[in-house]
Design a protein around this motif. Structure first.
Motif, mmCIF file in Angstrom:
data_model
loop_
_atom_site.group_PDB
_atom_site.id
_atom_site.type_symbol
_atom_site.label_atom_id
_atom_site.label_comp_id
_atom_site.label_asym_id
_atom_site.label_seq_id
_atom_site.Cartn_x
_atom_site.Cartn_y
_atom_site.Cartn_z
ATOM 1 N N GLY A 273 72.362 44.969 22.280
ATOM 2 C CA GLY A 273 72.348 43.926 23.673
ATOM 3 C C GLY A 273 71.720 43.010 24.473
ATOM 4 O O GLY A 273 71.499 41.907 22.829
ATOM 5 N N TRP A 274 71.616 42.131 25.230
ATOM 6 C CA TRP A 274 70.628 41.106 26.111
ATOM 7 C C TRP A 274 69.674 41.401 26.042
ATOM 8 O O TRP A 274 69.084 42.206 26.642
ATOM 9 C CB TRP A 274 72.045 40.537 26.785
ATOM 10 N N SER A 275 69.037 40.056 25.804
ATOM 11 C CA SER A 275 67.392 39.866 26.131
ATOM 12 C C SER A 275 67.181 39.704 27.661
ATOM 13 O O SER A 275 67.991 39.120 28.022
ATOM 14 C CB SER A 275 66.916 39.443 24.647
ATOM 15 N N PRO A 276 66.487 40.241 27.852
ATOM 16 C CA PRO A 276 65.734 39.240 29.731
ATOM 17 C C PRO A 276 66.225 37.993 29.598
ATOM 18 O O PRO A 276 66.118 37.554 28.489
ATOM 19 C CB PRO A 276 64.004 39.098 29.459
ATOM 20 N N ALA A 277 66.948 37.377 30.320
ATOM 21 C CA ALA A 277 67.264 35.617 30.926
ATOM 22 C C ALA A 277 65.924 35.293 30.880
ATOM 23 O O ALA A 277 64.674 35.580 31.235
ATOM 24 C CB ALA A 277 67.788 35.728 31.947
ATOM 25 N N GLN A 278 66.313 34.232 30.099
ATOM 26 C CA GLN A 278 64.581 32.739 30.215
ATOM 27 C C GLN A 278 65.949 31.239 31.072
ATOM 28 O O GLN A 278 66.902 31.319 30.604
ATOM 29 C CB GLN A 278 64.342 33.008 28.650
ATOM 30 N N THR A 279 64.470 30.837 31.412
ATOM 31 C CA THR A 279 65.034 29.725 31.992
ATOM 32 C C THR A 279 64.585 28.553 31.010
ATOM 33 O O THR A 279 63.526 28.629 30.524
ATOM 34 C CB THR A 279 64.806 29.724 33.058
ATOM 35 N N ALA A 280 65.942 27.894 30.768
ATOM 36 C CA ALA A 280 65.786 26.452 29.452
ATOM 37 C C ALA A 280 65.616 24.978 30.262
ATOM 38 O O ALA A 280 65.171 24.223 29.853
ATOM 39 C CB ALA A 280 67.005 26.164 28.391
ATOM 40 N N ASP A 281 66.161 25.472 31.596
ATOM 41 C CA ASP A 281 66.240 23.677 32.056
ATOM 42 C C ASP A 281 66.418 23.639 33.778
ATOM 43 O O ASP A 281 67.467 25.469 33.920
ATOM 44 C CB ASP A 281 67.174 23.131 31.833
ATOM 45 N N ALA A 282 66.139 23.095 34.692
ATOM 46 C CA ALA A 282 66.350 23.574 35.904
ATOM 47 C C ALA A 282 66.490 21.871 36.241
ATOM 48 O O ALA A 282 65.416 21.269 36.554
ATOM 49 C CB ALA A 282 65.860 24.904 36.990
ATOM 50 N N GLY A 283 67.152 21.478 37.596
ATOM 51 C CA GLY A 283 67.229 20.472 39.016
ATOM 52 C C GLY A 283 68.317 20.244 39.925
ATOM 53 O O GLY A 283 69.059 21.511 39.304
ATOM 54 N N ALA A 284 67.405 19.930 40.951
ATOM 55 C CA ALA A 284 69.019 19.314 41.448
ATOM 56 C C ALA A 284 70.140 18.994 41.245
ATOM 57 O O ALA A 284 71.429 18.866 41.613
ATOM 58 C CB ALA A 284 68.247 18.868 43.021
ATOM 59 N N ASP A 285 69.687 18.058 40.082
ATOM 60 C CA ASP A 285 71.239 17.196 40.009
ATOM 61 C C ASP A 285 71.681 17.764 38.988
ATOM 62 O O ASP A 285 72.771 16.708 38.261
ATOM 63 C CB ASP A 285 70.552 15.347 39.411
ATOM 64 N N ARG A 286 71.849 19.073 38.065
ATOM 65 C CA ARG A 286 72.561 19.275 37.511
ATOM 66 C C ARG A 286 73.951 19.412 37.390
ATOM 67 O O ARG A 286 74.421 19.945 39.215
ATOM 68 C CB ARG A 286 71.784 21.206 36.966
#
Length: 411
Positions: free
Chosen positions: A98-111
């Motif tokens: 199955g899938w591993s726990p999720a990780q964040t690669a990038d975040a921002g208000a202008d995405r």
């Protein structure tokens, strides 16, 4: 290895076998009979059961992408709301169960979050990744692309993929891991158009990054392409192969291919001249997948009548076989394609059905199967498919449940 809970099976759809009952069915999503199957890669067998596999995505998740690393292990990425930060690009890795726990690669208000110009996370090996995300530019309708590299030490600061400094449209990225541990990145670049297009064409460009994330030059691959159809790229032993929707001066928008040969890029070629003349972008790009020198190309065309076509190259994209029509008669396009471990080719697409659409899956010569039913609007985005050994792993956006879903198919 800890197993996830058994995946939920998909129910049988009226008159169409659902995904979970493909095992033992009459359909073979196999290789063309006249082509030898490549040797299977080394690696552990997958352990997960067929059927739907839960995704560690939050509410509002959309725009999935599936990418294989050099060991053919899938990475799933998507974008989802992230509170006051706007949107986050998240990803998970296939564990074998199955899938591993999720990780964040990038975040921002202008995405930018939409179903066509999507972010992605590409595994480069050794625990390293490349993340790319479209962002709002400095002027109305202008967009940029930010890239960043991640590894065991964390993520680098984002940098602009498009370095022209022009307030114009940039996006529709395809990124591929290179054999040297670096990455090749292709995108649509509107620097010649400027703000508001001004009648000048969109271009297709390529940049290369080292294993350490250092940029190594930039090349224009085509000076006139369709403005907003997603691109596709795949790696072969000779180098990268790129597919995109071309645009002639007479507004014929057929699929074109460029490839690396002898360390240089070839001139664009048209594997199959559909002759689709359309005064506007259909927002419907091609899909590519490769296993060794075997490359599969799928695309949608509206010439004469709408169709989804599949063509296979046995020489790294230098020449292409006769296209096979694989849709069910009412295609919307939004294609995906995968080359399985044994050489078989699986294609995914959206097919009109009643007032909605079906996520379909098919191999050459076999009847199509329904994976899921989704709305017919653009919120359903582009379904994705990759090989999971000799099975298929499918991802799609489900607007009804407001998240991303995945499932495994034994063809």
């Amino acid at each position: 290895m800890t197993r996830l809970p058994a995946p939920r099976r998909l129910a049988r759809a009226p008159r169409l076998a659902a995904l979970a009952v493909l095992v033992g069915g009459a359909v073979t999503l196999g290789a063309c009979a006249d082509a030898p199957a490549p040797a299977p890669p080394d690696g552990p067998a997958t352990e997960v059961s067929d059927g739907e596999v839960p995704v560690p995505a939050g509410p509002g998740a959309s725009a999935p992408r599936l990418t294989l690393d050099t060991d053919a292990v899938p990475t799933l990425s998507w974008i989802q709301p992230d509170g006051d930060r706007g949107h986050a690009v998240r990803y998970a890795t296939w564990t074998g169960a199955g899938w591993s726990p999720a990780q964040t690669a990038d975040a921002g208000a202008d995405r930018v979050a939409n179903g066509a110009d999507t972010p992605g996370v590409v595994p480069l090996g050794g625990g390293r990744h490349l993340a790319h995300a479209p962002t709002r530019g400095a002027a109305a309708h202008a967009t940029d692309v930010e890239v960043r590299f991640g590894g065991p030490e964390g993520w680098s600061d984002p940098e602009l993929l498009n370095t022209d400094g022009v307030a114009a449209e940039h996006g529709f990225v395809s990124a591929v891991a290179r054999a040297d541990g670096g990455a090749g990145v292709v995108w649509l670049d509107g620097r010649d158009q400027g703000q508001g297009h001004h009648g000048r064409p969109m271009t297709l460009r390529y940049a290369e990054f080292s294993a350490g994330g250092t940029r190594r030059g930039e090349t224009q691959l085509d000076g006139r392409v369709c403005d907003c159809c997603p691109t596709a790229a795949a790696a072969t032993p000779a180098g990268l192969v790129v597919a995109y929707r071309d645009r002639s001066p007479s507004e014929v928008r057929d699929i074109a291919v460029v490839r690396q040969a002898g360390g240089a890029w070839t001139a664009p070629t048209i594997p199959h001249a559909d002759g689709w003349q359309i005064d506007g972008c259909p927002v419907n790009g091609p899909a590519l997948a490769a296993r060794g020198d075997r490359v599969a190309l799928a695309w949608f065309s509206g010439a004469d009548s709408s169709a989804v076509r599949l063509s296979v190259s046995e020489d790294g994209g230098a020449t292409w076989g006769t296209p096979v029509r694989i849709d069910g008669g009412a295609p919307m396009g939004q294609v995906g394609v995968a080359v399985l471990e044994g050489g078989g080719v699986v294609t995914s697409w959206l097919e009109k059905a009643g007032g909605g659409a079906e996520v379909r899956l098919r191999g050459p010569g076999g009847a199509s199967r329904t994976v899921a039913v989704v709305p017919a609007g653009r919120a359903s985005g582009v379904p994705r498919v990759v090989a999971l050994g000799d099975r298929a792993l499918v991802a799609w956006t489900d607007p009804a449940t407001g998240t991303v879903r995945t499932a495994v198919v034994s063809p």
